[in-house]
Design a protein around this motif. Structure first.
Motif, mmCIF file in Angstrom:
data_model
loop_
_atom_site.group_PDB
_atom_site.id
_atom_site.type_symbol
_atom_site.label_atom_id
_atom_site.label_comp_id
_atom_site.label_asym_id
_atom_site.label_seq_id
_atom_site.Cartn_x
_atom_site.Cartn_y
_atom_site.Cartn_z
ATOM 1 N N ASP A 114 12.114 2.928 -1.379
ATOM 2 C CA ASP A 114 12.508 2.138 -0.215
ATOM 3 C C ASP A 114 11.278 1.961 0.666
ATOM 4 O O ASP A 114 10.835 2.908 1.320
ATOM 5 C CB ASP A 114 13.626 2.862 0.547
ATOM 6 N N VAL A 115 10.729 0.780 0.653
ATOM 7 C CA VAL A 115 9.528 0.470 1.440
ATOM 8 C C VAL A 115 9.762 -0.850 2.158
ATOM 9 O O VAL A 115 10.099 -1.852 1.526
ATOM 10 C CB VAL A 115 8.278 0.367 0.553
ATOM 11 N N VAL A 154 0.838 -1.205 0.000
ATOM 12 C CA VAL A 154 0.000 0.000 0.000
ATOM 13 C C VAL A 154 0.872 1.253 0.000
ATOM 14 O O VAL A 154 0.619 2.217 -0.740
ATOM 15 C CB VAL A 154 -0.941 0.003 1.219
ATOM 16 N N LEU A 155 1.930 1.261 0.802
ATOM 17 C CA LEU A 155 2.818 2.419 0.857
ATOM 18 C C LEU A 155 3.521 2.655 -0.481
ATOM 19 O O LEU A 155 3.652 3.795 -0.930
ATOM 20 C CB LEU A 155 3.848 2.231 1.965
ATOM 21 N N GLU A 156 3.970 1.591 -1.120
ATOM 22 C CA GLU A 156 4.616 1.767 -2.422
ATOM 23 C C GLU A 156 3.620 2.301 -3.453
ATOM 24 O O GLU A 156 3.953 3.183 -4.253
ATOM 25 C CB GLU A 156 5.226 0.458 -2.918
ATOM 26 N N ALA A 157 2.405 1.779 -3.429
ATOM 27 C CA ALA A 157 1.386 2.273 -4.356
ATOM 28 C C ALA A 157 1.092 3.752 -4.097
ATOM 29 O O ALA A 157 0.873 4.527 -5.037
ATOM 30 C CB ALA A 157 0.115 1.445 -4.224
ATOM 31 N N ALA A 177 8.605 4.267 4.297
ATOM 32 C CA ALA A 177 8.463 4.471 2.857
ATOM 33 C C ALA A 177 9.233 5.728 2.519
ATOM 34 O O ALA A 177 8.989 6.781 3.112
ATOM 35 C CB ALA A 177 6.997 4.620 2.466
ATOM 36 N N SER A 178 10.182 5.632 1.587
ATOM 37 C CA SER A 178 10.943 6.828 1.248
ATOM 38 C C SER A 178 11.490 6.765 -0.160
ATOM 39 O O SER A 178 11.709 5.692 -0.728
ATOM 40 C CB SER A 178 12.089 7.060 2.248
ATOM 41 N N VAL A 179 11.700 7.954 -0.707
ATOM 42 C CA VAL A 179 12.379 8.123 -1.979
ATOM 43 C C VAL A 179 13.116 9.454 -1.895
ATOM 44 O O VAL A 179 12.579 10.442 -1.398
ATOM 45 C CB VAL A 179 11.386 8.077 -3.163
ATOM 46 N N GLY A 180 14.376 9.464 -2.335
ATOM 47 C CA GLY A 180 15.165 10.674 -2.253
ATOM 48 C C GLY A 180 16.125 10.654 -1.076
ATOM 49 O O GLY A 180 16.501 9.583 -0.577
#
Length: 223
Positions: free
Chosen positions: A153-154, A71-74, A113-116
């Motif tokens: 990153d999840v 769910v977090l990645e979506a 959940a992260s990106v960057g």
């Protein structure tokens, strides 16, 4: 969890970070986004990404919540798609982008959940450690929402070794302070609000000439 966040503009011309924390049924969510400096619409990107991320999670059915990482990645990908729509509708914002880092507190687990290059820390006993991947090298970000979503990153965080761990999410402007100062501020605070106030006061007191925007959200056990 006791959750609170705040931000300072630093020496930048405008505030390009955004933050949010909220309850989602049995879950609690905390999230920080850092609009890409030097790109058009950094403030637009960070606000829109958080709004889309939170809206997606709010609309998620109870059945799908059985798999929080999926769910977090979506939700991250929905936020990325939202930025592309904004860019399509307003060519002046071509290239807008943002980081995003979030913690989801479930009754029996914690998910990231992260990106960057925004940062998620956990204070486990007296040990402070970053618990998310950082997608970047120096000022260069290798993955972000908007122009270059190449990696997310999840995951569920491994169990803490000590009881009552404490958490911090921050934009990279927090790196003005050494990790020892982060650990002290989080570890000695009587509340999430106190931790945030202490951290931002410490950064202000450094009088760093090129201080970046700083946004922090602290999450402490709610005894």
């Amino acid at each position: 969890m006791d959750i609170h966040g705040d931000q300072i503009q630093g020496a930048r011309r405008q505030q390009e970070d955004s933050l949010a924390w909220t309850s989602l049924g049995d879950f609690q969510l905390a999230v920080v986004a850092d609009g890409m400096g030097g790109h058009p619409g950094g403030d637009v990107a960070s606000n829109a990404a958080i709004d889309s991320f939170v809206d997606y999670l709010r609309a998620t059915s109870a059945e799908r919540w059985q798999q929080p990482p999926a769910v977090l990645e979506a939700a991250l990908r929905a936020a990325d798609a939202r930025l592309h729509v904004i860019e399509r509708d307003d060519p002046a914002l071509a290239g807008l982008g943002t980081t995003l880092a979030a913690l989801l507190f479930a009754p029996d687990a914690v998910y990231r959940a992260s990106v960057g290059d925004s940062l998620i820390y956990r204070l486990d006993g007296d040990r402070l450690a970053r618990v998310n991947e950082v997608h970047g090298d120096g000022p260069m970000v290798s993955s972000c929402l908007g122009p270059a979503l190449t990696r997310v990153d999840v995951a569920q965080l491994p169990p803490a070794k000590a009881p009552h761990p404490r958490y911090l999410i921050a934009s990279d402007g927090i790196e003005t302070l050494p990790e020892s100062a982060l650990a002290e501020a989080i570890g000695t605070a009587v509340s999430a609000r106190a931790a945030v106030t202490d951290l931002l006061t410490r950064i202000d007191s450094t009088n760093a000439v090129a201080q970046d925007n700083v946004t922090v959200v602290a999450a402490l056990p709610d005894y």
